[in-house]
Design an enzyme around this catalytic site. Structure first.
Site, short mmCIF file in Angstrom:
data_model
loop_
_atom_site.label_atom_id
_atom_site.label_comp_id
_atom_site.label_asym_id
_atom_site.label_seq_id
_atom_site.Cartn_x
_atom_site.Cartn_y
_atom_site.Cartn_z
N GLY A 89 62.83 -42.88 -41.86
CA GLY A 89 62.75 -43.83 -40.76
C GLY A 89 62.99 -45.26 -41.23
N SER A 185 67.13 -39.18 -45.95
CA SER A 185 67.34 -40.51 -45.40
C SER A 185 66.41 -41.54 -46.04
CB SER A 185 67.19 -40.46 -43.88
OG SER A 185 67.74 -41.61 -43.31
N TYR A 186 65.54 -42.21 -45.25
CA TYR A 186 64.65 -43.20 -45.86
C TYR A 186 63.67 -42.55 -46.83
CZ TYR A 186 62.20 -47.58 -46.50
OH TYR A 186 61.67 -48.72 -47.07
N ASP A 385 78.30 -37.45 -42.40
CA ASP A 385 77.33 -38.48 -42.04
C ASP A 385 77.95 -39.85 -42.27
OD1 ASP A 385 75.06 -40.02 -41.54
OD2 ASP A 385 74.28 -39.73 -43.57
N HIS A 437 74.02 -35.95 -41.02
CA HIS A 437 72.86 -36.52 -41.70
C HIS A 437 71.76 -35.50 -41.93
CE1 HIS A 437 70.84 -40.23 -42.99
NE2 HIS A 437 69.75 -39.78 -42.42
#
Length: 480
Positions: A89, A185-186, A385, A437
Site C-alpha cells: 500500500g 508491491s510496497y 505490470d 502486478h
C-alpha cells in the site's frame, strides 16, 4: 485534517478489553484453540485443513493489536514450513488481496456472499499466515487514536516482529520451524525490513523461536529512482507513450523530481497519462474496472498500491468489500462487532497511506546486509505490470552489483514459457509471463510453481525436450 471517529475508538477499546480478558483467563495456548475458525459464511465446500483467526497485541501501553489469519497446510502441516504473506500500500489488507484474491485457499465469488476454493493456494505447500499490518489496516486496530496517524516503515517492522514473537507463544508448534516471508508491491519495503529486524533480533537472542530462512517479494518497490526511470522506459517500450513524450520525461524528470517535482515534469507526466488512455496500469493488457471511478484512482497513484489489476474480473476487490463487511463473516473470524460504530472494513486505508511517516527512497542497503547474512532471497515480476515493471526491478538488481551465477534464460511450465530467470550470488530473479502486478491472481498455477521452487531452493524448471515419437520420415512431411 481527518476527523477521528469516536465510535471507532469505543469499538477498538471494547475489542481490546475482550481479548485482554480472554488471554488473561486462558493463556496464549488456550487462545490458540479459541482462535480456530469453525465455519465461514458462504462456504459450501469442506476443507482438509484447520485455520485460525484473531488478534495479537503488539503494544500493551497503546493497545495496538494486529489481525492474523492462519491456514494450515493441506497435508501434513507439521512437516511444512511457515510462510508469512504481506500486502503493501502502504495501508492495504493482506486479507483482501493475499487471502481473498491471490495465494489463500478462500476466494470470494462475484456475489460477495459466497466463497470458492482456490486449487492453487500456497497452503498446498506451506502453512500460510496472513497479517494485516500496520494498525489501521483491515481489522487491525489501536486504542490510541494517534497511532493511526503515525504509521511508518520503522514501526511497522518493529510491530510485525513483536507480533511474530507473541504469535509463536500462542502457536508453540512453530517454534524453530523453517520460516519464510513473502509479499508484493510496497511489501518490497515491509518484507526485507522485517527480515532485517528478525536477523538482528536473532543475533541478540540465541534462543530466538524465529528460524528465518529467506524471503521472496513480487513487483517490489525497491528504489524510488530506479522505479521511476524504469517505469518511463516500460511505458515507451510497450508502445503506450510517444517517442517525444519519453524523451521529455527523461529530460524533465530527474532524480530531484522525486522529492521536488518541477513544473515541466508534472506537465509531461500529465501528457503521458493522457497517452496511456483508459487502461489498468497494474495489468496493461487486461480490461480495467470502471466501477466507482477505480481506473482514475489507479492512474493517479504512482507508488502506493490501492486496487491492483485483475485478470478475468477486474472488479474483484468489490467482492471482498462486501464479504468482509458482513457481520456473520466478522463473527466467524472473531472480529468484535459493535452497534456503536459506522466504521466499514476497507480494502486499503487512505488514512494510513496519507499519514505515512517514514519511507526510505531505497531499501537496496537492506538487501546488501541480508544477502551477506545468507538468507535465500528471491524477487519476481509480473511482466505486464506498469506500476513497478520489469525494467524498474532490473535496474535495482543491477545496482546491487551482484555476480551472475546462472545467466538469463527462459523457464517452463507444462512445456510453455512461464517467464525468465537469472541467478546471482545471493539473489534469484524470476519473471512471470503475461502477469500483472498481482502475479498469483493472473497466473495462479505458475505462482504455485514459483513458491514450490523458492521453498525447495531449486531454480525454475528449464525446458525439457519431449521424447520424439517414432514417426517415419514420410509421415513427418505431413506434420505441418
Amino acid at each position: 485534517m481527518a476527523t477521528w471517529n469516536w465510535g471507532f475508538a469505543i469499538y477498538v477499546l471494547l475489542i481490546s478489553v475482550q481479548y485482554s480478558l480472554t488471554l488473561s483467563d486462558s493463556g496464549p495456548i488456550a487462545q490458540h484453540k479459541l482462535d480456530q475458525v469453525k465455519d465461514l459464511p458462504g462456504q459450501s465446500f469442506n476443507v482438509d485443513f484447520a485455520h485460525y483467526a484473531g488478534y495479537v497485541t503488539v503494544n500493551q501501553e497503546s493497545g495496538r493489536a494486529l489481525f492474523y489469519w492462519l491456514t494450515e497446510a493441506v497435508e501434513d502441516p507439521a512437516s511444512k514450513p511457515l510462510v508469512l504473506w504481506l500486502n503493501g500500500g502502504p495501508g492495504c489488507s493482506s486479507i483482501a488481496y493475499g487471502m481473498a484474491e491471490e495465494v489463500g485457499p478462500f476466494h470470494v465469488k462475484k456475489d460477495g456472499k459466497s466463497l470458492y476454493l482456490n486449487p492453487y493456494s500456497w497452503n498446498n505447500v506451506a502453512n500460510l499466515l496472513f497479517l494485516d499490518s500496520p494498525v489501521g489496516v483491515g481489522y487491525s486496530y489501536s486504542n490510541t487514536s494517534s497511532d493511526i496517524f503515525s504509521n511508518g516503515d520503522k514501526r511497522t517492522a518493529a510491530d510485525s516482529l513483536e507480533f511474530l514473537l507473541n504469535w509463536i507463544e500462542r502457536f508453540p508448534e512453530y517454534k524453530g520451524r523453517d520460516f519464510y516471508i513473502t509479499g508484493e508491491s510496497y511489501a518490497g519495503h515491509y518484507v526485507p525490513q522485517l527480515s532485517q529486524a528478525i536477523v538482528r533480533h536473532n543475533k541478540a537472542n540465541a534462543e530466538s523461536p524465529i528460524n528465518l530462512k529467506g524471503y521472496m517479494v513480487g513487483n517490489a518497490l525497491l528504489d524510488d529512482y530506479n522505479d521511476y526511470i524504469g517505469r518511463f522506459e516500460f511505458m515507451w517500450a510497450s508502445g503506450m507513450i510517444s517517442d517525444q513524450t519519453y524523451k521529455k520525461l527523461k529530460e524533465a524528470c530527474s532524480k530531484d523530481s522525486l522529492l521536488h517535482p518541477s513544473q515541466q515534469c508534472v506537465q509531461i507526466t500529465d501528457i503521458a497519462y493522457q497517452e496511456l488512455g483508459n487502461i489498468d496500469f497494474y495489468s496493461i493488457f487486461t480490461p480495467p474496472c470502471t466501477a466507482n471511478g477505480i481506473t482514475k484512482r489507479l492512474m493517479r497513484r504512482w507508488h502506493n498500491v490501492g486496487h491492483i489489476g485483475q485478470s478475468y474480473d477486474p472488479c474483484t476487490q468489490q467482492h471482498s468489500l462486501v464479504y468482509f463487511n458482513l457481520p456473520e463473516v466478522q463473527n466467524a473470524l472473531h472480529v468484535y462487532q459493535s452497534n456503536n460504530t459506522s466504521r466499514r472494513w476497507e480494502i486499503c486505508s487512505d488514512v494510513v497511506d496519507m499519514y505515512w511517516k517514514d519511507s526510505p527512497m531505497s531499501v537496496l542497503d537492506v538487501y546488501h546486509e541480508l544477502i551477506s547474512s545468507g538468507l535465500r532471497i528471491w524477487i519476481y515480476s509480473g511482466d505486464t505490470d506498469g506500476v513497478i515493471p520489469v525494467t524498474s526491478t532490473r535496474y535495482s538488481i543491477d545496482a546491487l552489483n551482484l555476480t551472475t551465477i546462472s545467466p538469463w534464460r527462459a523457464w517452463y511450465d507444462d512445456g510453455q514459457v512461464g517467464g525468465r530467470t537469472q541467478t546471482y550470488e545471493g539473489l534469484t530473479y524470476v519473471t512471470v509471463r503475461g502477469s500483472g502486478h498481482e502475479v498469483p491472481l493472473h497466473k495462479p498455477k505458475q505462482a504455485l510453481t514459483l513458491i514450490k521452487s523458492f521453498l525447495a531452493g531449486t531454480s525454475m524448471a528449464p525446458f525439457e525436450q519431449p521424447i520424439e515419437s517414432k514417426t517415419s520420415a514420410s509421415e513427418k512431411v505431413h506434420d505441418f
